[in-house]
Design a protein around this motif. Structure first.
Motif, PDB file in Angstrom:
ATOM      1  N   ASP A   5      27.615 -27.099   9.317  1.00  0.00           N
ATOM      2  CA  ASP A   5      27.282 -28.152   8.353  1.00  0.00           C
ATOM      3  C   ASP A   5      26.132 -29.027   8.838  1.00  0.00           C
ATOM      4  O   ASP A   5      25.456 -29.667   8.053  1.00  0.00           O
ATOM      5  N   PHE A   6      25.938 -29.046  10.172  1.00  0.00           N
ATOM      6  CA  PHE A   6      24.940 -29.949  10.731  1.00  0.00           C
ATOM      7  C   PHE A   6      23.765 -29.190  11.332  1.00  0.00           C
ATOM      8  O   PHE A   6      22.987 -29.740  12.096  1.00  0.00           O
ATOM      9  N   ALA A   7      23.632 -27.924  11.013  1.00  0.00           N
ATOM     10  CA  ALA A   7      22.453 -27.178  11.428  1.00  0.00           C
ATOM     11  C   ALA A   7      21.246 -27.706  10.669  1.00  0.00           C
ATOM     12  O   ALA A   7      21.385 -28.372   9.643  1.00  0.00           O
ATOM     13  N   PRO A   8      20.016 -27.457  11.172  1.00  0.00           N
ATOM     14  CA  PRO A   8      18.827 -27.962  10.479  1.00  0.00           C
ATOM     15  C   PRO A   8      18.828 -27.633   8.995  1.00  0.00           C
ATOM     16  O   PRO A   8      19.083 -26.505   8.582  1.00  0.00           O
ATOM     17  N   GLN A   9      18.560 -28.633   8.187  1.00  0.00           N
ATOM     18  CA  GLN A   9      18.551 -28.503   6.741  1.00  0.00           C
ATOM     19  C   GLN A   9      17.112 -28.582   6.227  1.00  0.00           C
ATOM     20  O   GLN A   9      16.278 -29.272   6.817  1.00  0.00           O
ATOM     21  N   PRO A  10      16.783 -27.921   5.120  1.00  0.00           N
ATOM     22  CA  PRO A  10      15.469 -28.121   4.532  1.00  0.00           C
ATOM     23  C   PRO A  10      15.325 -29.571   4.074  1.00  0.00           C
ATOM     24  O   PRO A  10      16.235 -30.127   3.455  1.00  0.00           O
ATOM     25  N   LEU A  11      14.193 -30.198   4.429  1.00  0.00           N
ATOM     26  CA  LEU A  11      14.015 -31.603   4.122  1.00  0.00           C
ATOM     27  C   LEU A  11      13.384 -31.785   2.758  1.00  0.00           C
ATOM     28  O   LEU A  11      12.449 -31.093   2.382  1.00  0.00           O
ATOM     29  N   SER A  12      13.911 -32.750   2.022  1.00  0.00           N
ATOM     30  CA  SER A  12      13.335 -33.098   0.723  1.00  0.00           C
ATOM     31  C   SER A  12      12.070 -33.902   0.959  1.00  0.00           C
ATOM     32  O   SER A  12      11.813 -34.366   2.063  1.00  0.00           O
ATOM     33  N   LEU A 425      24.442 -28.443  21.158  1.00  0.00           N
ATOM     34  CA  LEU A 425      23.074 -27.978  21.379  1.00  0.00           C
ATOM     35  C   LEU A 425      23.019 -26.472  21.570  1.00  0.00           C
ATOM     36  O   LEU A 425      23.966 -25.845  22.056  1.00  0.00           O
ATOM     37  N   GLY A 426      21.882 -25.899  21.173  1.00  0.00           N
ATOM     38  CA  GLY A 426      21.688 -24.466  21.291  1.00  0.00           C
ATOM     39  C   GLY A 426      21.212 -24.068  22.680  1.00  0.00           C
ATOM     40  O   GLY A 426      21.070 -24.888  23.578  1.00  0.00           O
ATOM     41  N   GLY A 427      20.932 -22.787  22.861  1.00  0.00           N
ATOM     42  CA  GLY A 427      20.502 -22.264  24.152  1.00  0.00           C
ATOM     43  C   GLY A 427      21.641 -21.604  24.889  1.00  0.00           C
ATOM     44  O   GLY A 427      22.819 -21.838  24.603  1.00  0.00           O
ATOM     45  N   LEU A 491      13.000 -25.302  27.119  1.00  0.00           N
ATOM     46  CA  LEU A 491      12.185 -26.483  26.921  1.00  0.00           C
ATOM     47  C   LEU A 491      12.568 -27.239  25.658  1.00  0.00           C
ATOM     48  O   LEU A 491      12.672 -28.458  25.654  1.00  0.00           O
ATOM     49  N   ARG A 492      12.770 -26.503  24.578  1.00  0.00           N
ATOM     50  CA  ARG A 492      13.040 -27.161  23.309  1.00  0.00           C
ATOM     51  C   ARG A 492      14.528 -27.455  23.153  1.00  0.00           C
ATOM     52  O   ARG A 492      15.376 -26.572  23.326  1.00  0.00           O
ATOM     53  N   ILE A 493      14.840 -28.703  22.838  1.00  0.00           N
ATOM     54  CA  ILE A 493      16.224 -29.106  22.548  1.00  0.00           C
ATOM     55  C   ILE A 493      16.463 -28.860  21.058  1.00  0.00           C
ATOM     56  O   ILE A 493      15.665 -29.289  20.222  1.00  0.00           O
ATOM     57  N   SER A 494      17.546 -28.209  20.741  1.00  0.00           N
ATOM     58  CA  SER A 494      17.833 -27.921  19.336  1.00  0.00           C
ATOM     59  C   SER A 494      19.324 -27.902  19.088  1.00  0.00           C
ATOM     60  O   SER A 494      20.123 -27.695  20.021  1.00  0.00           O
ATOM     61  N   GLN A 495      19.687 -28.073  17.842  1.00  0.00           N
ATOM     62  CA  GLN A 495      21.085 -27.980  17.438  1.00  0.00           C
ATOM     63  C   GLN A 495      21.471 -26.509  17.376  1.00  0.00           C
ATOM     64  O   GLN A 495      20.690 -25.653  16.963  1.00  0.00           O
ATOM     65  N   ALA A 496      22.679 -26.191  17.836  1.00  0.00           N
ATOM     66  CA  ALA A 496      23.154 -24.815  17.835  1.00  0.00           C
ATOM     67  C   ALA A 496      23.264 -24.282  16.415  1.00  0.00           C
ATOM     68  O   ALA A 496      23.621 -24.999  15.485  1.00  0.00           O
ATOM     69  N   LYS A 497      22.944 -23.018  16.265  1.00  0.00           N
ATOM     70  CA  LYS A 497      23.113 -22.337  14.981  1.00  0.00           C
ATOM     71  C   LYS A 497      24.280 -21.364  15.104  1.00  0.00           C
ATOM     72  O   LYS A 497      24.288 -20.510  15.983  1.00  0.00           O
ATOM     73  N   VAL A 498      25.251 -21.516  14.250  1.00  0.00           N
ATOM     74  CA  VAL A 498      26.457 -20.685  14.331  1.00  0.00           C
ATOM     75  C   VAL A 498      26.513 -19.746  13.137  1.00  0.00           C
ATOM     76  O   VAL A 498      26.253 -20.182  12.014  1.00  0.00           O
TER      77      VAL A 498
END
Length: 498
Positions: A5-12, A425-427, A491-498
């Protein structure tokens, strides 16, 4: 909710213009209706000229409400009454000896001033209760047990208020004290938030801080709100880098008496941690937020001891010095520093921390700083950016109430629980301190923007998680460049994608 639910969303499209002129004008009436006596027209303060008396906004607005209560712009008659009151009660730097002369003549004197008290215990003698009035150059006024019991914060970080002084045969005594008072009902504050849309609430927050929300992009608005993170989050340690004139210290010096701003001068272990000779705890133990301004030019006494003590404190919240004293503190530590920009308003140095004192560039120290605010992305402070006669939204919350409400949110742990579940976080092996920092920042931004706890997944990502990652990424980039030990992680910090 699941992690997805909190993975990157397309921004309006950017909602900077979501509140048009009519909406902003309507918002003035709405803020007044919802918050009533806790709201104030922010144009009243500059019109009163009280800021020229050297008092912070949270004190000046209290004066306005006490002397000339009311809504709307300040009239000429009200401005005159305020200035007459200020001339009688707010001492200027050249009036110390005049006030002392009046006391010596047996007169009682009322002054608006910060008041701080301490108890001195000496063997074989009665305890001494002494009050310090820094604006008057008085450090040993007598104060009663009754006043200290009624106002215990006098023994902590001190309080602003109207002090009545009288002379004794052997000194000066505090006869009475009328403190600034802001009653905070956190459940009602949260209920009030429900009556505003997110964009209305963000505009209200910025107006409360004295900024014209229409003068900033959405991202710039977010960076300004991020300056509030140390107030709502315990042990939130941050760094803001920017050129001169961007108002880095503006928010902190006007938000709350529980925030201590140190600008220039010497910084010693006794001031920060504890005075081993007297056993008096330093400012990190007595305030909620400590801000070091102009870090790049500050003079640090015993820098090795300071950075060693800070590393321990930033890591575990424990204050100690030489093992003689130890205590815990939840004070946030903020460093503000100027950096050089090129003609495109980008940092000149490849390393953002290169212009900081050498001992503050140590990676073990930087790693304990949770967030880096990119202040170079904010415009230089000018009258066009502040609330003025041309602003459409002019009504905000009173600064003393707002500061106390933010600090009260420290004790609300529902946002921490929410963020802990939402942020992963991902990785292959995310770095622990990165994850802890992002969660803490996201929780703080949720408290600031969604204190009622109701947030949609897309809004949490856009307004809490995404900026949290950006703030920690600034620190992580420096660590990655300075020390190869960190390059075992991504290097890049990102939210995990499940």
């Amino acid at each position: 909710m699941t992690n997805t639910d909190f993975a990157p969303q397309p921004l309006s499209p950017s909602p900077v213009g979501a509140l048009d002129a009519e909406a902003l004008k309507h918002l003035n009436a709405k803020v007044t209706e919802v918050f009533r006596s806790l709201a104030i027209d922010k144009r009243r303060l500059p019109a009163s000229q009280l800021n020229k008396r050297g008092i912070p906004a949270y004190v000046a607005e209290w004066v306005l409400e006490s002397v000339v209560p009311g809504q709307g712009e300040l009239s000429q008659g009200e401005a005159t009454r305020v200035l007459e009151w200020a001339a009688r009660v707010i001492p200027g730097p050249s009036e110390q000896h005049i006030i002392k002369h009046k006391l010596a003549q047996g007169q009682t004197v009322k002054v608006l001033t910060p008041l701080q008290a301490e108890i001195q215990l000496k063997k074989g003698k009665e305890p001494e209760r002494l009050a310090q009035l820094s604006l008057l150059g008085i450090s040993d006024a007598y104060i009663s047990d009754a006043l200290l019991e009624e106002h215990p914060d006098l023994l902590r970080q001190g309080m602003w208020g109207v002090v009545e002084l009288g002379a004794l045969k052997d000194g000066v005594a505090v006869l009475s004290f009328k403190p600034m008072q802001a009653m905070v009902n956190l459940p009602l504050f949260k209920e009030a938030r429900k009556k505003f849309t997110l964009h209305e609430w963000r505009a209200l927050l910025l107006t409360t801080l004295g900024f014209d929300p229409a003068a900033f992009s959405e991202e710039q608005q977010t960076w300004l709100l991020c300056r509030l993170l140390p107030l709502v989050q315990k042990n939130m340690h941050m760094l803001e880098l920017a050129p001169k004139g961007t108002g880095k210290s503006f928010t902190y010096e006007n938000i709350s008496p529980k925030v201590r701003l140190i600008s220039g001068g010497n910084v010693s272990p006794a001031v920060l941690f504890v005075n081993n000779a007297s056993g008096t705890w330093g400012i990190l133990a007595r305030f909620k937020v400590v801000v070091l301004d102009e870090v790049q030019t500050a003079r640090f006494e015993q820098p090795e001891e300071i950075v060693g003590g800070l590393k321990g404190y930033l890591a575990n919240g424990k204050l100690t010095r030489g093992g003689l004293h130890e205590t815990a503190s939840d004070c946030g530590f903020v460093m503000l520093a100027n950096i050089t920009l090129d003609d495109q308003q980008n940092p000149v140095k490849a390393s953002l921390v290169e212009e900081l004192p050498k001992f503050l560039r140590e990676t073990a120290f930087l790693d304990r700083i949770k967030a880096l605010i990119p202040g170079w992305e904010l415009p230089k402070l000018s009258s066009k950016l502040l609330i003025g006669n041309d602003s459409l939204l002019t009504v905000g919350l009173k600064s003393d109430f707002f500061g106390d409400a933010l600090i009260a949110l420290r004790e609300d742990l529902s946002a921490e629980s929410f963020s802990a579940k939402a942020v992963q976080l991902g990785g292959d092996k995310p770095y622990r301190r990165n994850e802890e920092s992002v969660r803490a920042i996201a929780a703080g931004l949720m408290k600031i923007q969604f204190p009622h706890g109701e947030v949609e997944p897309a809004d949490f990502y856009r307004y809490c998680l995404k900026p949290a990652i950006q703030l920690r990424q600034g620190i992580w980039n420096e660590l990655y460049a300075l020390d190869g030990e960190y390059r075992q992680y991504e290097l890049r910090i990102s939210q995990a994608k499940v």
